[in-house]
Write a protein that holds these residues in place. Structure first.
Motif, mmCIF file in Angstrom:
data_model
loop_
_atom_site.group_PDB
_atom_site.id
_atom_site.type_symbol
_atom_site.label_atom_id
_atom_site.label_comp_id
_atom_site.label_asym_id
_atom_site.label_seq_id
_atom_site.Cartn_x
_atom_site.Cartn_y
_atom_site.Cartn_z
ATOM 1 N N ILE A 4 -13.255 -3.740 -8.025
ATOM 2 C CA ILE A 4 -13.072 -2.743 -9.081
ATOM 3 C C ILE A 4 -14.323 -2.665 -9.962
ATOM 4 O O ILE A 4 -14.803 -1.566 -10.294
ATOM 5 N N GLU A 8 -17.361 -0.625 -8.780
ATOM 6 C CA GLU A 8 -17.371 0.836 -8.900
ATOM 7 C C GLU A 8 -18.415 1.317 -9.893
ATOM 8 O O GLU A 8 -18.861 2.473 -9.830
ATOM 9 N N ASN A 9 -18.820 0.447 -10.814
ATOM 10 C CA ASN A 9 -19.835 0.816 -11.804
ATOM 11 C C ASN A 9 -21.194 1.076 -11.170
ATOM 12 O O ASN A 9 -22.084 1.661 -11.802
ATOM 13 N N THR A 30 -14.714 8.533 -5.839
ATOM 14 C CA THR A 30 -13.386 7.918 -5.996
ATOM 15 C C THR A 30 -13.204 6.834 -4.931
ATOM 16 O O THR A 30 -13.853 6.860 -3.879
ATOM 17 N N PHE A 31 -12.279 5.901 -5.205
ATOM 18 C CA PHE A 31 -12.114 4.740 -4.341
ATOM 19 C C PHE A 31 -10.661 4.567 -3.929
ATOM 20 O O PHE A 31 -9.736 4.861 -4.681
ATOM 21 N N TYR A 41 -8.524 1.332 -1.867
ATOM 22 C CA TYR A 41 -8.618 -0.012 -1.301
ATOM 23 C C TYR A 41 -7.408 -0.246 -0.405
ATOM 24 O O TYR A 41 -6.262 -0.208 -0.872
ATOM 25 N N LYS A 98 -5.065 3.124 -6.865
ATOM 26 C CA LYS A 98 -6.233 2.813 -6.044
ATOM 27 C C LYS A 98 -5.905 1.989 -4.802
ATOM 28 O O LYS A 98 -6.640 2.024 -3.818
#
Length: 308
Positions: free
Chosen positions: A25, A28-29, A36-37, A39, A64
């Protein structure tokens, strides 16, 4: 907006899940804000609290995370195919659940994907492991590269990102007893490799046993190379030639009147040698024939118990 699906096969990873989930998580930065992600965690028949840990993680990030629970243990490469089938992203990345592979490399892989590269691998140029494990792993990947898949990078790979086109092809193949990630390399799409050092596992104990490593070695050779069959032919010719030479020596000694010191021992040696070769040959042929039988049965690679 582009969407990345990250597939994480899990087997006895209850202690890793909270840390790995948070690391992914936070990773993502490293991406543009429009990405968008998704998992996709695959519980590969774990008997510990892995599933509970996954469901706890899903509660924190319900939009997510997708959890695919398999009915039983089918091996990490089949679990990867299962996760890939449930992935819905424009591209798919596969990473282990123990953080031996750094998640921040996914951003570099994604950059190559944006440039049109459909298959990006992170190849292990070094490992934070014992000398014995390093030697065995390097030997395995050297032999696969030399005799089966010459296009793979030195050191091998388990950490990849690939386009949804390759995902669809992988799902269609569904080949049994193989290395699903090496199937992606076999497709011969343009590939870029990013070198990195694989980190030492900090949490938990790996279930990647010597028996499983040997099966992967055999599966990879049988799936992508005919070398074992060729070796049988070569050894057959060499054995036949050696037997012919031995017969000529025996005939020569008989006509010259020189009796061998131990004719019985020599005969037994030849019998044992040829019998050993025959058993090895039958075993290699059996490996290929067993895979043909498995394919003809048309059983699924995995059975999904439930999807959360």
């Amino acid at each position: 907006m582009p969407k990345i699906s990250i597939v994480i096969p899990c087997y006895y990873n209850e202690l890793n899940i909270p840390i790995t989930g948070l690391a992914l998580i936070e990773n993502e930065n490293n991406f543009p804000t429009d990405v968008t992600f998704e998992y996709v965690y695959v519980d590969d028949g774990s008997k510990d609290q892995t599933l509970k840990a996954l469901l706890d993680l899903k509660q924190k990030y319900p939009e997510k995370i997708k959890v695919v629970k398999l009915a039983g243990n089918v091996g990490s490469y089949n679990a990867i195919v299962a996760g890939t089938e449930y992935a819905t992203g424009d591209c798919v990345s596969v990473i282990t659940a123990d953080l031996q592979d750094p998640p921040e490399l996914i951003a570099k892989m994604y950059d190559y994907w944006l440039k049109g590269i459909k298959f990006v691998v992170a190849n292990r140029t070094n490992r934070e492991e014992s000398f014995v494990k390093k030697t065995l792993a390097n030997t395995f990947h050297y032999l696969i590269k030399k005799h089966a898949l010459p296009n793979i990078p030195k050191g091998g790979f388990d950490f990849v990102l690939f386009d949804k086109q390759l995902k669809e092809e992988l799902i269609k193949i569904k080949e049994k007893n193989t290395n699903s990630l090496y199937l992606l390399a076999w497709m011969n799409f343009e590939m870029v490799s990013i070198p990195y050092t694989r980190l030492e596992r900090k949490i938990g104990v790996s279930k990647w046993t010597f028996k499983k490593r040997m099966k992967l070695f055999i599966d990879s050779f049988v799936s992508f190379s005919y070398l074992p069959l060729r070796l049988i032919t070569i050894l057959g010719f060499l054995t036949g030639f050696a037997t012919l030479i031995y017969a000529m020596v025996v005939i020569f000694l008989k006509f010259t009147g020189n009796v061998p010191v131990s004719g019985w021992s020599s005969m037994m040696l030849v019998i044992l040698l040829t019998s050993s070769f025959q058993m090895i040959g039958i075993g290699v042929l059996g490996e290929y024939m067993w895979r043909v039988l498995e394919a003809s049965r048309n059983r699924p690679l995995y059975i999904v118990d439930k999807v959360y």
